[in-house]
Design a protein around this motif. Structure first.
Motif, PDB file in Angstrom:
ATOM      1  N   ALA A 183     -52.848  81.579  55.716  1.00  6.44           N
ATOM      2  CA  ALA A 183     -53.265  82.968  55.988  1.00  6.44           C
ATOM      3  C   ALA A 183     -52.658  83.557  57.266  1.00  6.44           C
ATOM      4  O   ALA A 183     -52.225  84.717  57.255  1.00  6.44           O
ATOM      5  CB  ALA A 183     -54.785  83.064  56.020  1.00  6.44           C
ATOM      6  N   PRO A 184     -52.598  82.815  58.374  1.00 10.95           N
ATOM      7  CA  PRO A 184     -52.032  83.398  59.598  1.00 10.95           C
ATOM      8  C   PRO A 184     -50.558  83.800  59.499  1.00 10.95           C
ATOM      9  O   PRO A 184     -50.072  84.568  60.318  1.00 10.95           O
ATOM     10  CB  PRO A 184     -52.209  82.284  60.641  1.00 10.95           C
ATOM     11  N   TYR A 185     -49.859  83.296  58.511  1.00 12.95           N
ATOM     12  CA  TYR A 185     -48.440  83.610  58.357  1.00 12.95           C
ATOM     13  C   TYR A 185     -48.194  84.940  57.641  1.00 12.95           C
ATOM     14  O   TYR A 185     -47.062  85.389  57.549  1.00 12.95           O
ATOM     15  CB  TYR A 185     -47.714  82.482  57.621  1.00 12.95           C
ATOM     16  N   TYR A 186     -49.266  85.549  57.152  1.00 16.36           N
ATOM     17  CA  TYR A 186     -49.146  86.816  56.436  1.00 16.36           C
ATOM     18  C   TYR A 186     -49.767  87.943  57.247  1.00 16.36           C
ATOM     19  O   TYR A 186     -50.806  87.764  57.878  1.00 16.36           O
ATOM     20  CB  TYR A 186     -49.819  86.720  55.062  1.00 16.36           C
ATOM     21  N   GLU A 187     -49.124  89.081  57.210  1.00 13.86           N
ATOM     22  CA  GLU A 187     -49.620  90.260  57.919  1.00 13.86           C
ATOM     23  C   GLU A 187     -50.896  90.802  57.272  1.00 13.86           C
ATOM     24  O   GLU A 187     -51.807  91.251  57.956  1.00 13.86           O
ATOM     25  CB  GLU A 187     -48.527  91.337  57.919  1.00 13.86           C
ATOM     26  N   ASN A 188     -50.952  90.767  55.938  1.00 10.29           N
ATOM     27  CA  ASN A 188     -52.108  91.278  55.194  1.00 10.29           C
ATOM     28  C   ASN A 188     -52.960  90.127  54.682  1.00 10.29           C
ATOM     29  O   ASN A 188     -52.474  89.003  54.544  1.00 10.29           O
ATOM     30  CB  ASN A 188     -51.629  92.138  54.023  1.00 10.29           C
ATOM     31  N   PRO A 189     -54.227  90.404  54.353  1.00  7.45           N
ATOM     32  CA  PRO A 189     -55.107  89.338  53.850  1.00  7.45           C
ATOM     33  C   PRO A 189     -54.630  88.777  52.502  1.00  7.45           C
ATOM     34  O   PRO A 189     -54.109  89.509  51.663  1.00  7.45           O
ATOM     35  CB  PRO A 189     -56.461  90.029  53.673  1.00  7.45           C
ATOM     36  N   ILE A 190     -54.853  87.500  52.304  1.00  8.22           N
ATOM     37  CA  ILE A 190     -54.530  86.842  51.042  1.00  8.22           C
ATOM     38  C   ILE A 190     -55.593  87.235  50.007  1.00  8.22           C
ATOM     39  O   ILE A 190     -56.782  87.206  50.297  1.00  8.22           O
ATOM     40  CB  ILE A 190     -54.465  85.315  51.224  1.00  8.22           C
ATOM     41  N   VAL A 191     -55.122  87.605  48.807  1.00  8.75           N
ATOM     42  CA  VAL A 191     -56.036  88.018  47.731  1.00  8.75           C
ATOM     43  C   VAL A 191     -56.035  87.008  46.575  1.00  8.75           C
ATOM     44  O   VAL A 191     -56.608  87.280  45.520  1.00  8.75           O
ATOM     45  CB  VAL A 191     -55.691  89.433  47.208  1.00  8.75           C
ATOM     46  N   THR A 192     -55.420  85.874  46.769  1.00  2.00           N
ATOM     47  CA  THR A 192     -55.339  84.846  45.726  1.00  2.00           C
ATOM     48  C   THR A 192     -56.732  84.388  45.328  1.00  2.00           C
ATOM     49  O   THR A 192     -57.533  84.003  46.174  1.00  2.00           O
ATOM     50  CB  THR A 192     -54.516  83.643  46.225  1.00  2.00           C
ATOM     51  N   GLU A 193     -57.001  84.423  44.022  1.00  6.71           N
ATOM     52  CA  GLU A 193     -58.275  83.933  43.484  1.00  6.71           C
ATOM     53  C   GLU A 193     -58.219  82.406  43.385  1.00  6.71           C
ATOM     54  O   GLU A 193     -57.155  81.840  43.132  1.00  6.71           O
ATOM     55  CB  GLU A 193     -58.507  84.466  42.071  1.00  6.71           C
ATOM     56  N   ILE A 194     -59.362  81.770  43.559  1.00  5.83           N
ATOM     57  CA  ILE A 194     -59.505  80.338  43.288  1.00  5.83           C
ATOM     58  C   ILE A 194     -60.612  80.236  42.245  1.00  5.83           C
ATOM     59  O   ILE A 194     -61.762  80.563  42.530  1.00  5.83           O
ATOM     60  CB  ILE A 194     -59.866  79.541  44.555  1.00  5.83           C
ATOM     61  N   THR A 195     -60.249  79.806  41.036  1.00  7.65           N
ATOM     62  CA  THR A 195     -61.162  79.841  39.902  1.00  7.65           C
ATOM     63  C   THR A 195     -61.028  78.560  39.084  1.00  7.65           C
ATOM     64  O   THR A 195     -59.920  78.038  38.926  1.00  7.65           O
ATOM     65  CB  THR A 195     -60.806  81.048  38.991  1.00  7.65           C
ATOM     66  N   ALA A 196     -62.131  78.095  38.534  1.00  7.53           N
ATOM     67  CA  ALA A 196     -62.087  76.924  37.659  1.00  7.53           C
ATOM     68  C   ALA A 196     -61.285  77.246  36.404  1.00  7.53           C
ATOM     69  O   ALA A 196     -61.428  78.331  35.829  1.00  7.53           O
ATOM     70  CB  ALA A 196     -63.497  76.489  37.275  1.00  7.53           C
ATOM     71  N   LEU A 197     -60.438  76.315  35.993  1.00 13.34           N
ATOM     72  CA  LEU A 197     -59.674  76.491  34.765  1.00 13.34           C
ATOM     73  C   LEU A 197     -60.623  76.371  33.584  1.00 13.34           C
ATOM     74  O   LEU A 197     -61.367  75.404  33.472  1.00 13.34           O
ATOM     75  CB  LEU A 197     -58.567  75.441  34.643  1.00 13.34           C
ATOM     76  N   ASP A 198     -60.589  77.361  32.710  1.00 15.65           N
ATOM     77  CA  ASP A 198     -61.358  77.293  31.480  1.00 15.65           C
ATOM     78  C   ASP A 198     -60.432  76.838  30.361  1.00 15.65           C
ATOM     79  O   ASP A 198     -60.513  75.722  29.889  1.00 15.65           O
ATOM     80  CB  ASP A 198     -61.993  78.659  31.178  1.00 15.65           C
TER      81      ASP A 198
END
Length: 179
Positions: A122-137
């Motif tokens: 996260a600190p390497y990006y200027e904007n917030p990370i929006v990556t989802e973390i979700t269980a694989l269905d």
């Protein structure tokens, strides 16, 4: 002969052609399959349905790798640094929920590692990370013509202008992890 520690990672970072091309170059990766996950309609979705944005699926890849050669953490770091995890439902000109940045974890250990990796990068990006973390269905394999797309279509415009630069970035940032 060494024993293998085969594991699977599933994630989406925009167009699956790009993500597939990246991971086919990584040492320890045995197979990469383009497909779809995260949708909310019954049955096996088609590419046309996914592109409508109405099914809720993301374009994803399923990466089969030998954890004795490359760790899940390293796989995630490569994933997080070869696409833009700060743009919601978009990668470059590709827009829509099917292009979202998402990590589908297969077990609690993968979930924990993903949460740590996202905090670390996260600190390497200027904007917030929006990556989802979700269980694989469920994972649905994409149509045959999507598999090994870059290798089979290198002269195509999208490949030249979008995928080739991503591969150059991969080679620059992660040369020590490549085949």
């Amino acid at each position: 002969m060494t024993n293998k520690n085969i594991q699977i990672a599933t994630f989406g970072g925009g167009c699956f052609w790009c993500t597939e091309a990246v991971f086919l170059e990584v040492k320890g990766v045995e197979k990469v399959v383009s497909g779809y996950s995260g949708g909310n309609v019954p049955g096996h979705p088609t590419y046309r349905e996914i592109c409508s944005g109405l099914t809720g699926h993301a374009e994803v890849v399923q990466v089969t790798f030998d954890a004795n050669i490359i760790s899940y953490e390293d796989i995630l770091i490569i994933f997080m640094t070869t696409h833009d995890p700060t743009t919601l439902n978009q990668q470059g000109a590709d827009k829509g929920t099917q292009y979202r940045s998402v990590i589908y974890y297969h077990n609690e250990k993968q979930k924990e590692i993903a949460e740590v990796v996202l905090k670390e990068v996260a600190p390497y990006y200027e904007n917030p990370i929006v990556t989802e973390i979700t269980a694989l269905d469920k994972f649905y394999e994409a149509e045959d013509y999507h598999q090994n797309y870059y290798r089979n279509n290198k002269e195509q415009g999208y490949c030249n202008f979008v995928i080739t630069p991503k591969l150059a970035k991969l080679r620059k940032l992660h040369a020590d992890k490549l085949k």
